[in-house]
Scaffold this active site. Sequence first.
Site, short mmCIF file in Angstrom:
data_model
loop_
_atom_site.label_atom_id
_atom_site.label_comp_id
_atom_site.label_asym_id
_atom_site.label_seq_id
_atom_site.Cartn_x
_atom_site.Cartn_y
_atom_site.Cartn_z
N CYS A 187 13.54 10.61 7.04
CA CYS A 187 13.39 10.12 8.42
C CYS A 187 14.66 10.30 9.23
O CYS A 187 14.61 10.53 10.43
CB CYS A 187 12.97 8.65 8.40
SG CYS A 187 14.08 7.61 7.45
N LYS B 284 0.85 -1.20 0.00
CA LYS B 284 0.00 0.00 0.00
C LYS B 284 0.89 1.24 0.00
O LYS B 284 1.45 1.62 1.01
CB LYS B 284 -0.94 0.05 1.21
CG LYS B 284 -2.06 1.05 0.93
CD LYS B 284 -2.59 1.81 2.10
CE LYS B 284 -1.98 3.09 2.51
NZ LYS B 284 -1.91 4.19 1.59
N GLU C 197 9.33 15.98 15.24
CA GLU C 197 9.79 15.79 13.86
C GLU C 197 9.04 16.79 12.96
O GLU C 197 7.82 16.72 12.83
CB GLU C 197 9.49 14.36 13.40
CG GLU C 197 10.05 14.07 12.02
CD GLU C 197 9.72 12.67 11.52
OE1 GLU C 197 8.57 12.22 11.67
OE2 GLU C 197 10.63 12.02 10.96
N GLU D 288 8.99 1.07 11.06
CA GLU D 288 10.11 2.00 10.84
C GLU D 288 9.50 3.39 10.88
O GLU D 288 8.72 3.74 9.99
CB GLU D 288 10.76 1.76 9.46
CG GLU D 288 11.32 0.36 9.26
CD GLU D 288 12.54 0.08 10.12
OE1 GLU D 288 13.10 1.03 10.72
OE2 GLU D 288 12.93 -1.09 10.20
#
Length: 500
Positions: free
Chosen positions: A302, A192, A401, A268
């Site tokens: 990331c 997906k 973040e 992750e």
Amino acid sequence: MSTLPSKEHIEKAVGQIQFDTDAFIDGKFVKAVSGKTFATENPATGRELAQVAECDAADVEIAVAAAKRAFEAGVWSDLPPSERKEIMLKFCDLMEEHEMELGLLDCLEAGKPVADCLQIDAPETIACIRWHAEAADKLYDHISPTGSENLGLITREPVGVVGAVIPWNFPAQMAAWKIGPILATGNSLILKPAEQTSLSALLMARLASEAGVPDGVFNVVTGFGETTGKALGLHMDVDMVAFTGSTEVGRYFLQYAAESNLKRIILECGGKSPQIVLADADLDNAAENAVSAAFWNMGENCSCGSRLIVEKGVKDALLEKITAELKAWPTGDPLDPGNPLGSMIEKGHMEKVLSYIETGKSEGANLLLGGNRILTETGGYFVEPTIFDGVTNQMKIAQEEIFGPVLSVIEVENEQEAIAVANDTPYGLAASVYTASLDSAHRIARKLRAGNVSVNCFAEGDMGTPFGGYKQSGFSGRDKSIFAHEQYTEMKTTWISLGK
Ligand code: NAD
């Protein structure tokens, strides 16, 4: 791609691409059961690129049934690993033939610089799948230490139907980090992609099928997280989900597993990676790498080195070098190979990044550079590289973040304080250390609570090294390297009596 084509050549190639826009289930392209589609947009222009099939639980149901059928029939799961390897290598050859298209699709949908897409994303996508394919027939099982009256076999078997739910920041590469080990170990895959970036995944599914991956083994369901992603997470016949994305959404998958069949989950997730620069570091090298760590891929990375932790005495000199280095990083049309920085992924995300910049100002950080939306006349969502000095590690911009081109600079007294500040966030994905001292480098690397530490560079290793995070940056697994294979297998003991 060793030499980059000209902008004219690239634009001509873009004009020739025929987008695959239907879901890919059981070896063919199909419309969503509902007949619905959604728009995928070029974030560098704000214009629609195509309408993509909007899958939901009904389509996931069909994909899971096809994947399970293929798994149980053994058309892939029972093949000798060497045969799976050959088919996967053919898939890689086909991707190489379509390498330009593969790179351009990510550039168009994600606003990523074309130079990166053609020289990093597309080739590394292919190299990743090739690496895992080649490993497929080089892994051995075990025999346990028994007496002569028994034989204990410890073997690895594919988990079954594996869902892979991925983000938009490196669409093809993040897909490859899952596709490689999932297929190499004999599983059936339901991929997906993020709703912002469906097109490269659909191209990969078509090429895998052309290469001989059997029907039902590699499916792509396009659509939104709250519908398609959730349906995969909750499905009783999905044996495992490998997720890459935000920590917030990663948590949902643990809930989905608990509420359904205890499927195996690996996550992750996000990061807030520190870059520690000690006073004895080579400042030219540190500045060059710090810019790349903070701003490469517009900070939508990331492992983005978003916190620069600098030992007292060298901060001003380092910042001078960083601002000079940034002159070589213009932001502009991602299709122009001269631009190393493109647009943010979408309007909503650009607004989120800009609101973090406002937060930084109101928290009392000193805005040294940037801070604005730029190139509005293009219709795209561009934010200029932004640096805040005078940041304390308690500020929101140092803890959360941002996933944009925003660097926070934090001054510390010494090595011990640098380590304490570096570890003081909920994340633990990556970290960098710059120092001339081998002792300091090793000492700090050991103390950093992060899955990936780079010394005197900003790097994530290569295909042979695992990638993943400590703390809330990850859960229970790693991407890349041989360590990614085992997690897609079950371990079986077969105990055989050999008689007396
Ligand atoms: P996201 O978490 O919003 O979405 C990731 C995927 O999850 C998408 O496919 C999305 O459709 C799906 N999703 C969203 N909501 C869902 C729900 N409620 N249920 C099921 N599925 C759902 O992340 P993003 O914005 O696409 O990507 C950015 C994030 O990814 C950042 O946090 C970044 O750090 C992280 N990331 C991590 C790594 C890594 O290796 N650790 C690599 C790349 C990106």
